[in-house]
Design an enzyme around this catalytic site. Structure first.
Site, PDB file in Angstrom:
ATOM      1  N   GLU A  47      33.612  46.285  54.701  1.00 35.00           N
ATOM      2  CA  GLU A  47      33.768  46.581  55.997  1.00 35.00           C
ATOM      3  C   GLU A  47      33.636  48.081  56.172  1.00 35.00           C
ATOM      4  O   GLU A  47      33.072  48.559  57.275  1.00 35.00           O
ATOM      5  CB  GLU A  47      35.125  46.444  56.206  1.00 35.00           C
ATOM      6  CG  GLU A  47      35.738  44.821  56.298  1.00 35.00           C
ATOM      7  CD  GLU A  47      36.150  44.401  55.026  1.00 35.00           C
ATOM      8  OE1 GLU A  47      37.165  43.585  54.919  1.00 35.00           O
ATOM      9  OE2 GLU A  47      35.963  44.743  54.157  1.00 35.00           O
ATOM     10  N   CYS A  70      41.695  43.338  53.803  1.00 33.94           N
ATOM     11  CA  CYS A  70      42.720  43.629  53.214  1.00 33.94           C
ATOM     12  C   CYS A  70      43.601  44.533  54.016  1.00 33.94           C
ATOM     13  O   CYS A  70      43.262  45.245  54.753  1.00 33.94           O
ATOM     14  CB  CYS A  70      42.443  44.258  51.869  1.00 33.94           C
ATOM     15  SG  CYS A  70      41.639  45.833  52.022  1.00 33.94           S
ATOM     16  N   ARG A 201      19.596  39.674  28.916  1.00 34.33           N
ATOM     17  CA  ARG A 201      18.285  40.516  28.948  1.00 34.33           C
ATOM     18  C   ARG A 201      17.585  40.214  30.019  1.00 34.33           C
ATOM     19  O   ARG A 201      17.615  39.404  30.859  1.00 34.33           O
ATOM     20  CB  ARG A 201      17.577  39.880  27.637  1.00 34.33           C
ATOM     21  CG  ARG A 201      18.204  39.978  26.312  1.00 34.33           C
ATOM     22  CD  ARG A 201      17.567  39.772  24.974  1.00 34.33           C
ATOM     23  NE  ARG A 201      17.008  38.129  25.261  1.00 34.33           N
ATOM     24  CZ  ARG A 201      17.505  37.383  24.734  1.00 34.33           C
ATOM     25  NH1 ARG A 201      18.974  37.619  24.367  1.00 34.33           N
ATOM     26  NH2 ARG A 201      17.399  36.028  24.853  1.00 34.33           N
ATOM     27  N   LEU A 287      32.812  21.850  22.122  1.00 31.40           N
ATOM     28  CA  LEU A 287      33.594  22.596  22.999  1.00 31.40           C
ATOM     29  C   LEU A 287      33.560  22.200  24.529  1.00 31.40           C
ATOM     30  O   LEU A 287      34.708  22.502  25.010  1.00 31.40           O
ATOM     31  CB  LEU A 287      32.938  24.233  22.861  1.00 31.40           C
ATOM     32  CG  LEU A 287      33.696  25.080  23.543  1.00 31.40           C
ATOM     33  CD1 LEU A 287      35.218  25.306  22.837  1.00 31.40           C
ATOM     34  CD2 LEU A 287      33.364  26.737  23.372  1.00 31.40           C
ATOM     35  N   ALA A 290      36.079  19.741  25.114  1.00 29.68           N
ATOM     36  CA  ALA A 290      37.382  20.102  24.942  1.00 29.68           C
ATOM     37  C   ALA A 290      37.762  20.762  26.423  1.00 29.68           C
ATOM     38  O   ALA A 290      38.730  20.657  26.792  1.00 29.68           O
ATOM     39  CB  ALA A 290      37.630  20.995  24.055  1.00 29.68           C
TER      40      ALA A 290
END
Length: 351
Positions: A47, A70, A201, A287, A290
């Site tokens: 803003e 905010c 990269r 993984l 899991a």
């Protein structure tokens, strides 16, 4: 608002632990007066950038913001008050702020006589800010599981060779995902098979993510491993009883051991405590299984190459799913050609 969402996306990978936010200001006649986006944590919010660009033309105008302005003073001042001071008379924001410390901007605007409404293109704005919203709402990082596979779902051949299934274009796109994430996570199988580097990269100005290796027994990461260089910070997650004497200078995170490995919710909680908002899960099938079993995958991004192998490991290992009725159903949110490959993005229907 759609332009504000486009602007917000420019901050991906640059604003953590803050959200990405875009703002467009129209003058009293409905003409574009200014626009901006949150560029870095600690810097001016969207803003403020848009109001500075608009100058006096903001008075009597309308602001379109992707997230509720905010209403608190942190490293910057409250955006709701900035909009009021600039003379904005109408505010449209897509998503309400779930952060209890910052919410209330809409109420503050209305109390000052500004016509403020929530919900315009909310679904589109939520997608762009999924990582931050997940972090605030669920108290853990948002997890994107990324994998590359053949069209028949294999991530490697029967002899374990896997370079390269996907195209150079897809691999470059993965570096973009890394640049947008706070942490990249792999497991011990990937470490042993590939000795990956995991740094970004080919993207100028990218913030390097935290490299996280889930090495339960502390046997996969060896001295001299590529992830131990100084290109990016590295964290090795091990069981609380693992011997890490061979890695005296490594940053080690000790977690409870489970029957199948480390406690995934405990890992995510520890990363969240370190300020990690978004995780790119690049680990192998064990993984990934899991994480799925723990209900900790928020987005799936698969790169499917026009290749057939017929044998070799599948992309996903044991995820605790034993019958079709337990299958984790997904909503496909995007399909894009990346070179010769197809990138599919999907989100779970069930949480």
């Amino acid at each position: 608002m759609r332009r504000a969402i486009e602007l917000a996306a420019r901050g991906l990978g640059l604003t953590s632990p803050n959200p990405v936010v875009g703002c467009v200001v129209l003058d009293a006649s409905g003409q574009l007066a200014g626009e901006g986006f949150h560029q870095r944590a600690g810097g001016p919010h969207a803003e403020v950038h848009a109001l500075r660009a608009a100058g006096e033309r903001a008075r009597g105008g309308t602001a379109y913001v992707t997230l509720e302005p905010c209403n608190h003073t942190g490293r910057t001042g409250p955006c709701a008050q900035a909009l009021i001071a600039a003379g904005i008379t109408r505010v449209r924001y897509a998503v309400g702020d779930p952060n209890p410390q910052a919410t209330g901007g809409g109420d503050a605007l209305r109390a000052a006589g500004v016509e403020a409404r929530e919900g315009l293109l909310a679904a589109e704005a939520e997608v762009g800010n999924a990582a931050w919203l997940t972090s605030v709402r669920r108290g853990r990082p948002h997890v994107r599981w990324k994998y590359a596979a053949t069209l028949d779902g294999r991530i490697a051949a029967a002899d374990s060779t896997s370079r390269w299934i996907s195209s150079a274009e897809s691999r470059a796109d993965v570096h973009r995902l890394r640049a947008e994430a706070d942490a990249v996570v792999v497991g011990s199988g990937t470490m042993r098979a590939d000795d990956p580097h995991l740094a970004v990269r080919g993207i100028e100005g990218a913030t390097q993510p935290l490299r996280v290796v889930v090495d339960t027994s502390a046997t996969a990461v060896k001295p001299g491993a590529r992830v131990l260089d100084d290109a990016a910070p590295t964290l090795i997650a091990v069981a609380d009883d693992a011997d890490t004497g061979h890695l005296p200078h490594a940053d080690v995170l000790r977690l409870p051991r489970t029957a199948t490995g480390l406690d995934i919710p405990a890992l995510l909680a520890a990363l969240h405590a370190r300020g990690v908002v978004s995780v790119l899960l690049e680990g192998g099938p064990t993984l990934a299984g899991a994480f799925v079993a723990a209900g900790a995958v928020d987005t799936v991004t698969g790169y499917l190459a026009p290749v057939l192998l017929g044998a070799g490991p599948a992309a996903l290992g044991d995820a605790g799913i034993t019958t079709l009725t337990e299958a984790l159903r997904l909503d496909v949110t995007e399909t894009v050609r990346i070179g010769p490959d197809l990138r599919i993005t999907a989100t779970p229907k069930e949480r």
